[in-house]
Scaffold this motif. Structure first.
Motif, PDB file in Angstrom:
ATOM      1  N   TYR A 203       0.195  -1.245  -0.093  1.00 27.26           N
ATOM      2  CA  TYR A 203      -0.018   0.032  -0.131  1.00 27.26           C
ATOM      3  C   TYR A 203       0.790   1.110   0.198  1.00 27.26           C
ATOM      4  O   TYR A 203       0.758   2.014  -0.729  1.00 27.26           O
ATOM      5  CB  TYR A 203      -0.971   0.322   1.458  1.00 27.26           C
ATOM      6  CG  TYR A 203      -2.271   1.210   1.278  1.00 27.26           C
ATOM      7  CD1 TYR A 203      -3.058   1.274   0.541  1.00 27.26           C
ATOM      8  CD2 TYR A 203      -1.223   2.426   2.984  1.00 27.26           C
ATOM      9  CE1 TYR A 203      -3.803   2.778   0.404  1.00 27.26           C
ATOM     10  CE2 TYR A 203      -2.381   3.582   2.422  1.00 27.26           C
ATOM     11  CZ  TYR A 203      -3.771   3.309   1.464  1.00 27.26           C
ATOM     12  OH  TYR A 203      -3.765   4.789   1.459  1.00 27.26           O
TER      13      TYR A 203
ATOM     14  N   GLU B  46       0.483   3.732  -3.065  1.00 25.03           N
ATOM     15  CA  GLU B  46      -0.406   4.745  -2.563  1.00 25.03           C
ATOM     16  C   GLU B  46      -0.323   5.890  -3.662  1.00 25.03           C
ATOM     17  O   GLU B  46      -1.450   6.341  -4.649  1.00 25.03           O
ATOM     18  CB  GLU B  46      -0.470   5.318  -1.445  1.00 25.03           C
ATOM     19  CG  GLU B  46      -1.006   6.397  -0.520  1.00 25.03           C
ATOM     20  CD  GLU B  46      -0.877   6.062   0.847  1.00 25.03           C
ATOM     21  OE1 GLU B  46      -1.856   7.545   0.739  1.00 25.03           O
ATOM     22  OE2 GLU B  46      -0.107   5.848   1.068  1.00 25.03           O
TER      23      GLU B  46
ATOM     24  N   THR C  33      -7.549   3.199   3.558  1.00 28.43           N
ATOM     25  CA  THR C  33      -7.515   2.211   4.237  1.00 28.43           C
ATOM     26  C   THR C  33      -7.797   2.178   4.655  1.00 28.43           C
ATOM     27  O   THR C  33      -8.366   2.904   6.282  1.00 28.43           O
ATOM     28  CB  THR C  33      -6.009   1.546   4.127  1.00 28.43           C
ATOM     29  OG1 THR C  33      -5.694   0.284   5.499  1.00 28.43           O
ATOM     30  CG2 THR C  33      -5.587   2.874   5.173  1.00 28.43           C
TER      31      THR C  33
ATOM     32  N   TYR D 251      -9.620  -1.842   1.629  1.00 30.71           N
ATOM     33  CA  TYR D 251      -9.620  -0.547   0.690  1.00 30.71           C
ATOM     34  C   TYR D 251     -10.774  -0.251   0.404  1.00 30.71           C
ATOM     35  O   TYR D 251     -11.291  -1.026  -0.433  1.00 30.71           O
ATOM     36  CB  TYR D 251      -8.499  -0.480  -0.045  1.00 30.71           C
ATOM     37  CG  TYR D 251      -6.822  -1.098   1.157  1.00 30.71           C
ATOM     38  CD1 TYR D 251      -6.138  -0.379   1.038  1.00 30.71           C
ATOM     39  CD2 TYR D 251      -7.038  -2.517   1.195  1.00 30.71           C
ATOM     40  CE1 TYR D 251      -5.309  -0.872   1.675  1.00 30.71           C
ATOM     41  CE2 TYR D 251      -5.566  -3.147   1.605  1.00 30.71           C
ATOM     42  CZ  TYR D 251      -4.687  -2.121   2.111  1.00 30.71           C
ATOM     43  OH  TYR D 251      -3.748  -2.810   3.454  1.00 30.71           O
TER      44      TYR D 251
END
Length: 516
Positions: free
Chosen positions: A427, A431, A444, A450
Protein backbone atom coordinates in the motif's frame (compact mmCIF):
# COMPACT_ATOMS: atom_id res chain seq x y z
CA UNK A 1 -2.17 8.67 -32.27
CA UNK A 2 -5.56 7.22 -31.21
CA UNK A 3 -8.32 7.91 -33.73
CA UNK A 4 -10.44 9.70 -31.10
CA UNK A 5 -7.64 12.22 -30.49
CA UNK A 6 -7.26 12.80 -34.24
CA UNK A 7 -11.01 13.38 -34.53
CA UNK A 8 -10.91 15.96 -31.73
CA UNK A 9 -8.06 17.81 -33.48
CA UNK A 10 -9.96 18.03 -36.75
CA UNK A 11 -13.19 18.96 -34.99
CA UNK A 12 -11.37 21.97 -33.53
CA UNK A 13 -9.96 22.78 -36.99
CA UNK A 14 -13.47 22.53 -38.45
CA UNK A 15 -14.93 24.88 -35.85
CA UNK A 16 -12.14 27.42 -36.39
CA UNK A 17 -13.03 27.81 -40.06
CA UNK A 18 -16.81 27.41 -39.74
CA UNK A 19 -17.77 29.60 -36.75
CA UNK A 20 -16.87 32.90 -38.52
CA UNK A 21 -19.03 31.91 -41.53
CA UNK A 22 -22.02 34.07 -40.57
CA UNK A 23 -19.93 37.19 -40.95
CA UNK A 24 -17.89 35.88 -43.86
CA UNK A 25 -21.03 35.26 -45.92
CA UNK A 26 -21.82 39.00 -46.10
CA UNK A 27 -18.17 39.85 -46.81
CA UNK A 28 -18.04 37.28 -49.63
CA UNK A 29 -21.05 38.99 -51.18
CA UNK A 30 -19.31 42.39 -50.98
CA UNK A 31 -16.31 40.81 -52.70
CA UNK A 32 -18.50 39.51 -55.54
CA UNK A 33 -18.60 35.86 -54.48
CA UNK A 34 -21.57 33.67 -53.61
CA UNK A 35 -22.35 33.88 -49.92
CA UNK A 36 -23.03 30.12 -49.56
CA UNK A 37 -19.33 29.42 -50.09
CA UNK A 38 -18.62 30.95 -46.68
CA UNK A 39 -20.47 28.06 -44.98
CA UNK A 40 -18.39 25.25 -46.50
CA UNK A 41 -15.45 24.56 -44.16
CA UNK A 42 -12.02 24.85 -45.78
CA UNK A 43 -13.55 25.71 -49.14
CA UNK A 44 -14.29 29.08 -47.53
CA UNK A 45 -10.61 29.57 -46.70
CA UNK A 46 -9.75 28.60 -50.30
CA UNK A 47 -12.07 31.37 -51.51
CA UNK A 48 -10.53 33.82 -49.01
CA UNK A 49 -7.05 33.07 -50.35
CA UNK A 50 -8.35 33.51 -53.90
CA UNK A 51 -9.92 36.90 -53.09
CA UNK A 52 -6.74 38.04 -51.31
CA UNK A 53 -4.57 36.55 -54.10
CA UNK A 54 -2.53 34.69 -51.50
CA UNK A 55 -0.94 31.21 -51.94
CA UNK A 56 -3.65 28.56 -51.93
CA UNK A 57 -1.35 25.89 -50.50
CA UNK A 58 -1.95 27.54 -47.12
CA UNK A 59 -5.38 25.86 -47.18
CA UNK A 60 -3.77 22.41 -47.21
CA UNK A 61 -1.47 23.34 -44.33
CA UNK A 62 -4.62 23.67 -42.21
CA UNK A 63 -4.90 19.88 -42.24
CA UNK A 64 -1.59 19.40 -40.39
CA UNK A 65 -2.57 18.44 -36.80
CA UNK A 66 -2.34 21.45 -34.45
CA UNK A 67 -0.06 23.36 -36.85
CA UNK A 68 -3.17 24.04 -38.92
CA UNK A 69 -4.72 25.87 -35.97
CA UNK A 70 -2.03 28.52 -36.39
CA UNK A 71 -2.40 28.71 -40.19
CA UNK A 72 -6.14 29.54 -40.11
CA UNK A 73 -5.71 32.86 -38.21
CA UNK A 74 -3.12 33.90 -40.80
CA UNK A 75 -5.67 33.35 -43.58
CA UNK A 76 -8.21 35.41 -41.63
CA UNK A 77 -5.75 38.29 -41.26
CA UNK A 78 -4.99 38.34 -44.98
CA UNK A 79 -8.72 38.36 -45.73
CA UNK A 80 -9.37 41.26 -43.34
CA UNK A 81 -6.83 43.33 -45.29
CA UNK A 82 -8.93 43.26 -48.48
CA UNK A 83 -11.58 45.19 -46.54
CA UNK A 84 -9.10 47.93 -45.67
CA UNK A 85 -8.37 46.67 -42.14
CA UNK A 86 -4.67 47.11 -41.43
CA UNK A 87 -4.46 48.03 -37.76
CA UNK A 88 -2.77 45.81 -35.21
CA UNK A 89 -6.03 45.66 -33.24
CA UNK A 90 -7.98 44.50 -36.30
CA UNK A 91 -5.48 41.76 -37.07
CA UNK A 92 -5.42 40.58 -33.44
CA UNK A 93 -9.23 40.38 -33.42
CA UNK A 94 -9.30 38.55 -36.78
CA UNK A 95 -6.82 35.98 -35.47
CA UNK A 96 -8.21 35.43 -31.97
CA UNK A 97 -11.88 36.47 -32.12
CA UNK A 98 -12.88 35.59 -35.69
CA UNK A 99 -16.44 34.36 -34.88
CA UNK A 100 -17.22 37.82 -33.42
CA UNK A 101 -14.91 40.00 -35.49
CA UNK A 102 -16.14 39.11 -38.99
CA UNK A 103 -19.87 39.65 -38.24
CA UNK A 104 -18.89 43.03 -36.75
CA UNK A 105 -16.77 43.87 -39.81
CA UNK A 106 -19.55 42.82 -42.22
CA UNK A 107 -21.90 45.37 -40.66
CA UNK A 108 -19.35 48.15 -40.17
CA UNK A 109 -19.98 51.24 -42.28
CA UNK A 110 -16.28 51.70 -43.05
CA UNK A 111 -15.73 48.13 -44.28
CA UNK A 112 -15.10 48.63 -47.97
CA UNK A 113 -13.71 46.10 -50.37
CA UNK A 114 -10.37 47.25 -51.82
CA UNK A 115 -9.23 43.91 -53.22
CA UNK A 116 -5.72 42.55 -53.43
CA UNK A 117 -4.63 45.58 -55.48
CA UNK A 118 -5.52 47.92 -52.64
CA UNK A 119 -3.64 45.73 -50.16
CA UNK A 120 -0.50 45.89 -52.30
CA UNK A 121 -0.60 49.69 -52.23
CA UNK A 122 -0.67 49.79 -48.44
CA UNK A 123 2.70 50.21 -46.72
CA UNK A 124 3.18 49.00 -43.15
CA UNK A 125 4.96 51.26 -40.66
CA UNK A 126 8.38 49.91 -39.67
CA UNK A 127 7.28 49.10 -36.12
CA UNK A 128 4.57 46.78 -37.51
CA UNK A 129 7.15 44.91 -39.54
CA UNK A 130 9.06 44.23 -36.31
CA UNK A 131 5.95 43.28 -34.33
CA UNK A 132 4.69 40.91 -37.04
CA UNK A 133 8.12 39.29 -37.33
CA UNK A 134 8.30 38.86 -33.54
CA UNK A 135 4.86 37.26 -33.38
CA UNK A 136 5.74 34.86 -36.18
CA UNK A 137 9.00 33.94 -34.43
CA UNK A 138 7.20 33.31 -31.12
CA UNK A 139 4.55 31.12 -32.73
CA UNK A 140 7.14 29.14 -34.71
CA UNK A 141 9.41 28.67 -31.68
CA UNK A 142 6.46 27.61 -29.50
CA UNK A 143 5.45 24.95 -32.04
CA UNK A 144 9.03 23.66 -32.26
CA UNK A 145 9.43 23.57 -28.45
CA UNK A 146 6.13 21.74 -28.03
CA UNK A 147 6.34 19.20 -30.83
CA UNK A 148 9.96 18.80 -32.00
CA UNK A 149 12.74 19.64 -29.54
CA UNK A 150 13.56 21.94 -26.65
CA UNK A 151 16.78 23.23 -25.14
CA UNK A 152 17.69 22.43 -21.53
CA UNK A 153 20.62 23.13 -19.24
CA UNK A 154 22.11 20.69 -16.72
CA UNK A 155 21.90 22.49 -13.35
CA UNK A 156 23.27 19.82 -10.97
CA UNK A 157 25.82 17.03 -10.77
CA UNK A 158 23.37 14.11 -10.52
CA UNK A 159 24.35 12.80 -13.99
CA UNK A 160 28.11 13.29 -13.66
CA UNK A 161 30.19 12.29 -15.38
CA UNK A 162 27.91 11.49 -18.31
CA UNK A 163 26.41 14.97 -18.29
CA UNK A 164 28.18 17.89 -16.64
CA UNK A 165 26.89 21.01 -14.97
CA UNK A 166 26.37 23.67 -17.66
CA UNK A 167 25.96 21.19 -20.48
CA UNK A 168 23.33 22.63 -22.83
CA UNK A 169 21.15 19.95 -24.38
CA UNK A 170 18.66 19.45 -27.14
CA UNK A 171 15.83 17.22 -25.90
CA UNK A 172 13.83 15.38 -28.54
CA UNK A 173 10.05 15.55 -28.12
CA UNK A 174 9.57 13.22 -31.10
CA UNK A 175 11.35 10.24 -29.48
CA UNK A 176 8.43 9.43 -27.17
CA UNK A 177 5.80 11.51 -28.94
CA UNK A 178 5.00 15.18 -28.24
CA UNK A 179 2.84 15.75 -25.17
CA UNK A 180 0.09 18.35 -25.44
CA UNK A 181 0.51 21.03 -22.73
CA UNK A 182 -1.83 20.62 -19.76
CA UNK A 183 -1.84 24.41 -19.32
CA UNK A 184 -1.90 26.01 -22.80
CA UNK A 185 -2.42 29.51 -21.36
CA UNK A 186 1.15 30.37 -20.39
CA UNK A 187 3.85 32.91 -21.13
CA UNK A 188 6.10 31.67 -23.98
CA UNK A 189 9.64 30.49 -23.16
CA UNK A 190 9.04 30.59 -19.39
CA UNK A 191 8.49 27.48 -17.29
CA UNK A 192 6.59 27.93 -14.03
CA UNK A 193 7.52 31.35 -12.63
CA UNK A 194 8.00 34.72 -14.27
CA UNK A 195 11.47 36.17 -13.72
CA UNK A 196 11.87 39.24 -11.51
CA UNK A 197 8.24 39.42 -10.37
CA UNK A 198 8.34 35.73 -9.27
CA UNK A 199 4.69 34.89 -9.93
CA UNK A 200 3.17 31.97 -11.86
CA UNK A 201 3.80 32.13 -15.60
CA UNK A 202 0.63 30.24 -16.50
CA UNK A 203 -3.11 30.21 -15.96
CA UNK A 204 -5.16 27.16 -14.95
CA UNK A 205 -8.33 28.61 -16.49
CA UNK A 206 -7.97 25.98 -19.24
CA UNK A 207 -6.48 22.60 -18.29
CA UNK A 208 -6.26 19.79 -20.83
CA UNK A 209 -6.11 16.08 -19.98
CA UNK A 210 -2.98 14.03 -20.62
CA UNK A 211 -2.57 13.51 -24.37
CA UNK A 212 0.51 12.27 -26.23
CA UNK A 213 0.66 12.00 -30.01
CA UNK A 214 2.57 9.39 -32.02
CA UNK A 215 3.61 7.73 -28.77
CA UNK A 216 6.94 5.88 -28.70
CA UNK A 217 8.33 3.69 -25.89
CA UNK A 218 10.78 4.95 -23.28
CA UNK A 219 13.61 2.45 -23.52
CA UNK A 220 15.67 1.11 -20.68
CA UNK A 221 18.92 3.12 -20.25
CA UNK A 222 17.64 6.20 -22.13
CA UNK A 223 18.59 9.58 -20.64
CA UNK A 224 15.15 11.10 -20.06
CA UNK A 225 13.85 14.57 -19.21
CA UNK A 226 10.67 14.48 -17.15
CA UNK A 227 8.55 16.62 -14.87
CA UNK A 228 9.58 15.93 -11.28
CA UNK A 229 6.67 13.92 -9.81
CA UNK A 230 7.15 15.08 -6.21
CA UNK A 231 7.36 18.68 -7.47
CA UNK A 232 3.61 18.99 -7.90
CA UNK A 233 3.40 20.56 -4.44
CA UNK A 234 6.28 22.80 -3.36
CA UNK A 235 7.16 25.52 -0.91
CA UNK A 236 7.73 28.66 -2.94
CA UNK A 237 10.80 30.02 -1.17
CA UNK A 238 14.54 30.06 -1.73
CA UNK A 239 16.16 26.76 -0.82
CA UNK A 240 12.93 24.77 -1.16
CA UNK A 241 10.90 24.22 -4.38
CA UNK A 242 11.91 20.85 -5.89
CA UNK A 243 15.17 20.81 -3.92
CA UNK A 244 13.17 20.18 -0.74
CA UNK A 245 9.58 19.41 -1.80
CA UNK A 246 6.61 20.02 0.45
CA UNK A 247 5.96 16.31 1.06
CA UNK A 248 9.53 15.84 2.26
CA UNK A 249 9.21 18.76 4.68
CA UNK A 250 5.91 17.36 5.92
CA UNK A 251 7.47 13.93 6.59
CA UNK A 252 10.37 15.52 8.46
CA UNK A 253 7.91 17.53 10.54
CA UNK A 254 6.07 14.33 11.47
CA UNK A 255 9.40 12.99 12.74
CA UNK A 256 9.76 16.07 14.96
CA UNK A 257 12.28 17.99 12.81
CA UNK A 258 12.10 21.50 14.27
CA UNK A 259 13.07 23.45 11.13
CA UNK A 260 10.41 21.63 9.12
CA UNK A 261 7.81 22.35 11.80
CA UNK A 262 8.76 26.05 11.70
CA UNK A 263 8.36 26.11 7.91
CA UNK A 264 4.90 24.52 7.96
CA UNK A 265 3.78 26.85 10.74
CA UNK A 266 4.79 29.95 8.77
CA UNK A 267 2.77 29.89 5.50
CA UNK A 268 3.22 33.63 4.92
CA UNK A 269 6.98 33.27 4.57
CA UNK A 270 6.86 29.74 3.14
CA UNK A 271 3.75 29.58 0.89
CA UNK A 272 2.71 26.22 -0.55
CA UNK A 273 2.21 26.17 -4.35
CA UNK A 274 0.57 23.40 -6.38
CA UNK A 275 1.74 23.01 -10.00
CA UNK A 276 0.04 21.09 -12.84
CA UNK A 277 2.10 18.27 -14.31
CA UNK A 278 3.66 20.23 -17.20
CA UNK A 279 4.71 23.08 -14.89
CA UNK A 280 6.61 21.06 -12.31
CA UNK A 281 10.39 21.37 -12.52
CA UNK A 282 12.25 19.41 -15.19
CA UNK A 283 14.64 16.65 -14.10
CA UNK A 284 17.01 14.52 -16.15
CA UNK A 285 17.97 10.99 -15.15
CA UNK A 286 18.64 7.65 -16.76
CA UNK A 287 15.68 5.30 -17.10
CA UNK A 288 17.02 2.11 -15.49
CA UNK A 289 13.66 0.34 -15.15
CA UNK A 290 10.66 0.17 -17.47
CA UNK A 291 7.10 -1.01 -16.72
CA UNK A 292 6.99 -4.53 -15.31
CA UNK A 293 10.65 -4.58 -14.24
CA UNK A 294 11.72 -5.39 -10.69
CA UNK A 295 14.46 -3.16 -9.30
CA UNK A 296 17.00 -4.25 -6.70
CA UNK A 297 20.34 -2.80 -5.57
CA UNK A 298 22.85 -5.01 -3.75
CA UNK A 299 26.14 -3.54 -2.49
CA UNK A 300 25.81 -0.67 -4.93
CA UNK A 301 25.16 -2.93 -7.94
CA UNK A 302 21.83 -2.43 -9.70
CA UNK A 303 19.85 -5.47 -10.80
CA UNK A 304 16.89 -5.27 -13.15
CA UNK A 305 14.58 -8.29 -13.05
CA UNK A 306 17.41 -10.38 -11.59
CA UNK A 307 20.13 -9.34 -14.07
CA UNK A 308 22.97 -6.85 -13.54
CA UNK A 309 21.99 -3.56 -15.15
CA UNK A 310 23.86 -1.65 -17.84
CA UNK A 311 26.64 0.49 -16.35
CA UNK A 312 27.06 3.78 -18.28
CA UNK A 313 30.78 4.16 -19.10
CA UNK A 314 30.97 7.66 -17.63
CA UNK A 315 28.81 7.04 -14.56
CA UNK A 316 30.48 7.81 -11.25
CA UNK A 317 30.51 6.45 -7.72
CA UNK A 318 32.57 7.10 -4.60
CA UNK A 319 35.72 5.27 -3.55
CA UNK A 320 37.99 5.54 -0.52
CA UNK A 321 41.77 5.37 -0.97
CA UNK A 322 45.00 6.14 0.87
CA UNK A 323 48.10 7.91 -0.35
CA UNK A 324 51.59 6.47 0.06
CA UNK A 325 53.32 7.75 3.18
CA UNK A 326 50.36 10.08 3.82
CA UNK A 327 51.40 12.29 0.90
CA UNK A 328 49.03 15.21 0.35
CA UNK A 329 47.02 14.99 -2.88
CA UNK A 330 45.33 18.02 -4.42
CA UNK A 331 42.46 18.64 -6.84
CA UNK A 332 44.85 20.15 -9.38
CA UNK A 333 47.11 17.09 -9.30
CA UNK A 334 44.17 14.80 -10.03
CA UNK A 335 42.90 17.05 -12.85
CA UNK A 336 46.37 17.08 -14.43
CA UNK A 337 46.35 13.28 -14.19
CA UNK A 338 43.16 13.14 -16.27
CA UNK A 339 40.54 12.72 -13.52
CA UNK A 340 37.62 15.15 -13.61
CA UNK A 341 37.08 16.98 -10.31
CA UNK A 342 33.99 19.17 -10.42
CA UNK A 343 34.32 22.71 -9.04
CA UNK A 344 31.49 22.18 -6.52
CA UNK A 345 33.85 20.34 -4.17
CA UNK A 346 31.80 17.11 -4.02
CA UNK A 347 34.07 14.91 -6.14
CA UNK A 348 37.16 14.87 -3.94
CA UNK A 349 37.75 15.47 -0.24
CA UNK A 350 40.18 14.39 2.50
CA UNK A 351 38.50 12.38 5.27
CA UNK A 352 41.57 11.69 7.40
CA UNK A 353 45.35 11.90 7.29
CA UNK A 354 46.36 10.46 3.94
CA UNK A 355 42.83 9.10 3.36
CA UNK A 356 40.56 10.49 0.65
CA UNK A 357 37.06 10.14 -0.74
CA UNK A 358 36.81 10.48 -4.52
CA UNK A 359 34.07 10.22 -7.14
CA UNK A 360 35.20 8.21 -10.17
CA UNK A 361 34.00 6.69 -13.42
CA UNK A 362 35.28 3.20 -14.25
CA UNK A 363 37.96 4.53 -16.59
CA UNK A 364 39.08 7.05 -13.96
CA UNK A 365 39.22 4.26 -11.38
CA UNK A 366 41.71 2.39 -13.56
CA UNK A 367 43.70 5.61 -13.97
CA UNK A 368 43.78 6.20 -10.20
CA UNK A 369 45.23 2.70 -9.68
CA UNK A 370 48.22 3.63 -11.84
CA UNK A 371 49.15 6.81 -9.94
CA UNK A 372 52.40 6.29 -7.99
CA UNK A 373 51.16 8.35 -5.02
CA UNK A 374 48.24 5.96 -4.38
CA UNK A 375 48.85 3.09 -1.97
CA UNK A 376 48.40 -0.18 -3.80
CA UNK A 377 45.30 -2.14 -2.84
CA UNK A 378 43.86 0.68 -0.74
CA UNK A 379 41.02 1.59 -3.10
CA UNK A 380 37.62 0.40 -1.84
CA UNK A 381 34.13 1.19 -3.07
CA UNK A 382 32.02 3.23 -0.66
CA UNK A 383 28.68 1.69 0.32
CA UNK A 384 25.97 3.88 1.84
CA UNK A 385 25.11 3.37 5.51
CA UNK A 386 21.54 2.03 5.95
CA UNK A 387 20.94 4.46 8.80
CA UNK A 388 21.99 7.46 6.71
CA UNK A 389 19.00 7.54 4.35
CA UNK A 390 16.48 5.05 5.71
CA UNK A 391 13.84 7.64 6.68
CA UNK A 392 14.32 9.55 3.39
CA UNK A 393 14.03 6.61 1.00
CA UNK A 394 10.84 5.81 -0.88
CA UNK A 395 8.40 4.43 0.29
CA UNK A 396 9.38 6.02 3.66
CA UNK A 397 8.37 3.14 5.92
CA UNK A 398 11.31 0.89 5.39
CA UNK A 399 13.54 1.35 8.44
CA UNK A 400 12.54 -2.18 9.47
CA UNK A 401 13.98 -3.45 6.18
CA UNK A 402 17.17 -1.39 6.58
CA UNK A 403 17.22 -0.35 2.95
CA UNK A 404 19.88 2.12 1.89
CA UNK A 405 20.85 3.97 -1.28
CA UNK A 406 23.17 1.05 -2.11
CA UNK A 407 21.04 -1.84 -0.80
CA UNK A 408 17.50 -1.28 -1.97
CA UNK A 409 14.45 -3.26 -2.98
CA UNK A 410 13.20 -5.44 -4.52
CA UNK A 411 10.51 -3.16 -5.96
CA UNK A 412 8.13 -3.89 -8.86
CA UNK A 413 7.45 -1.05 -11.36
CA UNK A 414 3.75 -0.67 -12.29
CA UNK A 415 2.69 -1.47 -15.83
CA UNK A 416 -0.40 -0.25 -17.70
CA UNK A 417 -3.12 -2.90 -17.52
CA UNK A 418 -1.39 -4.89 -14.76
CA UNK A 419 -3.44 -5.71 -11.66
CA UNK A 420 -2.09 -5.93 -8.12
CA UNK A 421 -3.64 -7.15 -4.91
CA UNK A 422 -3.45 -4.39 -2.32
CA UNK A 423 -1.78 -5.37 0.94
CA UNK A 424 -0.44 -3.60 3.99
CA UNK A 425 3.03 -4.22 2.59
CA UNK A 426 2.55 -2.69 -0.88
CA UNK A 427 0.00 0.00 0.00
CA UNK A 428 2.69 2.62 0.83
CA UNK A 429 4.53 1.76 -2.40
CA UNK A 430 1.63 2.25 -4.82
CA UNK A 431 -0.59 4.63 -2.87
CA UNK A 432 0.70 7.84 -4.51
CA UNK A 433 0.49 6.36 -8.00
CA UNK A 434 -3.11 5.28 -7.49
CA UNK A 435 -4.22 8.49 -5.78
CA UNK A 436 -2.15 11.34 -7.23
CA UNK A 437 -1.04 10.17 -10.68
CA UNK A 438 -4.17 8.23 -11.66
CA UNK A 439 -6.65 10.57 -9.90
CA UNK A 440 -8.51 8.13 -7.68
CA UNK A 441 -9.70 8.41 -4.13
CA UNK A 442 -8.05 5.72 -2.00
CA UNK A 443 -8.69 4.91 1.62
CA UNK A 444 -7.67 2.11 3.95
CA UNK A 445 -9.99 0.95 6.66
CA UNK A 446 -7.10 -0.33 8.75
CA UNK A 447 -8.30 -3.94 8.82
CA UNK A 448 -6.74 -5.02 5.54
CA UNK A 449 -9.47 -3.72 3.23
CA UNK A 450 -9.46 -0.70 0.91
CA UNK A 451 -11.93 1.70 -0.67
CA UNK A 452 -11.23 3.08 -4.19
CA UNK A 453 -13.51 5.80 -5.54
CA UNK A 454 -16.05 5.01 -2.82
CA UNK A 455 -16.21 1.27 -3.56
CA UNK A 456 -14.63 -1.60 -1.58
CA UNK A 457 -11.69 -3.10 -3.49
CA UNK A 458 -8.74 -5.35 -2.79
CA UNK A 459 -7.18 -5.09 -6.26
CA UNK A 460 -6.18 -2.26 -8.57
CA UNK A 461 -5.43 -2.15 -12.31
CA UNK A 462 -3.00 0.56 -13.40
CA UNK A 463 -3.98 3.07 -16.09
CA UNK A 464 -0.47 4.24 -16.94
CA UNK A 465 3.04 2.91 -17.40
CA UNK A 466 5.68 3.90 -14.85
CA UNK A 467 9.47 4.20 -14.93
CA UNK A 468 12.37 4.07 -12.49
CA UNK A 469 14.88 6.90 -12.93
CA UNK A 470 18.37 7.07 -11.41
CA UNK A 471 21.27 9.46 -11.80
CA UNK A 472 24.57 8.21 -13.19
CA UNK A 473 26.24 9.92 -10.22
CA UNK A 474 24.48 7.61 -7.78
CA UNK A 475 25.71 9.10 -4.50
CA UNK A 476 24.88 12.67 -5.55
CA UNK A 477 21.49 12.01 -7.07
CA UNK A 478 18.01 12.59 -5.68
CA UNK A 479 16.19 10.06 -7.84
CA UNK A 480 13.52 7.37 -7.75
CA UNK A 481 15.10 5.85 -4.64
CA UNK A 482 13.99 9.01 -2.81
CA UNK A 483 10.64 9.85 -4.45
CA UNK A 484 9.42 6.81 -6.35
CA UNK A 485 7.99 6.16 -9.79
CA UNK A 486 7.77 8.47 -12.80
CA UNK A 487 4.42 8.05 -14.61
CA UNK A 488 4.25 8.25 -18.39
CA UNK A 489 2.22 11.46 -18.01
CA UNK A 490 5.37 13.21 -16.74
CA UNK A 491 7.73 12.19 -19.56
CA UNK A 492 8.97 15.22 -21.54
CA UNK A 493 11.52 13.85 -24.01
CA UNK A 494 14.82 12.11 -24.65
CA UNK A 495 18.11 13.92 -24.05
CA UNK A 496 19.65 13.83 -27.51
CA UNK A 497 22.68 16.05 -28.04
CA UNK A 498 24.98 18.47 -26.20
CA UNK A 499 25.00 21.61 -28.34
CA UNK A 500 27.13 23.69 -25.98
CA UNK A 501 29.07 23.22 -22.75
CA UNK A 502 30.78 25.70 -20.46
CA UNK A 503 33.11 25.72 -17.45
CA UNK A 504 35.60 28.57 -17.20
CA UNK A 505 35.22 28.79 -20.96
CA UNK A 506 33.71 26.53 -23.64
CA UNK A 507 34.35 22.79 -23.29
CA UNK A 508 34.97 22.33 -27.00
CA UNK A 509 35.29 18.53 -26.91
CA UNK A 510 31.73 18.17 -25.63
CA UNK A 511 30.06 20.22 -28.36
CA UNK A 512 27.62 18.25 -30.57
CA UNK A 513 28.19 15.00 -28.68
CA UNK A 514 25.28 12.56 -28.92
CA UNK A 515 24.10 11.53 -25.44
CA UNK A 516 24.38 7.83 -24.64
Amino acid sequence: MPINQLLVIYLISLLLVWLPSFGLAKLFKKAGRESWKAYVPFYNTWVMQDIAQRPKHWVFWQFIPVVGWFITPGIFIEFAKVFCRFSFLDHTAAALLAPFYFPWLANHKDARFIGAEGVHKHKKPSWREWVDAAIFAIVAATLIRTFVFEAYTIPSSSMEKTLLVNDFLFVSKLSYGPRIPNTPLSVPFVHNYLPKINTKSYSTLIQLPYTRWFEGPVKRNDCVVFNFPAGDTVIHAEGFESLRPYNQIRRFAELGHQESLNVLNNPAEFPVVVHPVDKTDNYIKRCVGVPGDTIKIVNGILYVSGRPAFVPPASATYYIFRSKNNVSITDDFLRESGIRISPDGNDFMPIGQGTYRINLSLSELELLKTLPVVEAGSITKEIANPEEYSYQLFPYYDTAHHWSADDYGPLWIPKKGATITLTAENYPIYERAIRNYENNTLETTGNGSYVINGKPANTYTFKYDYFWMMGDNRHNSQDSRFWGFVPETHIVGKAWMIWFSYENGPRWKRLFNIIK
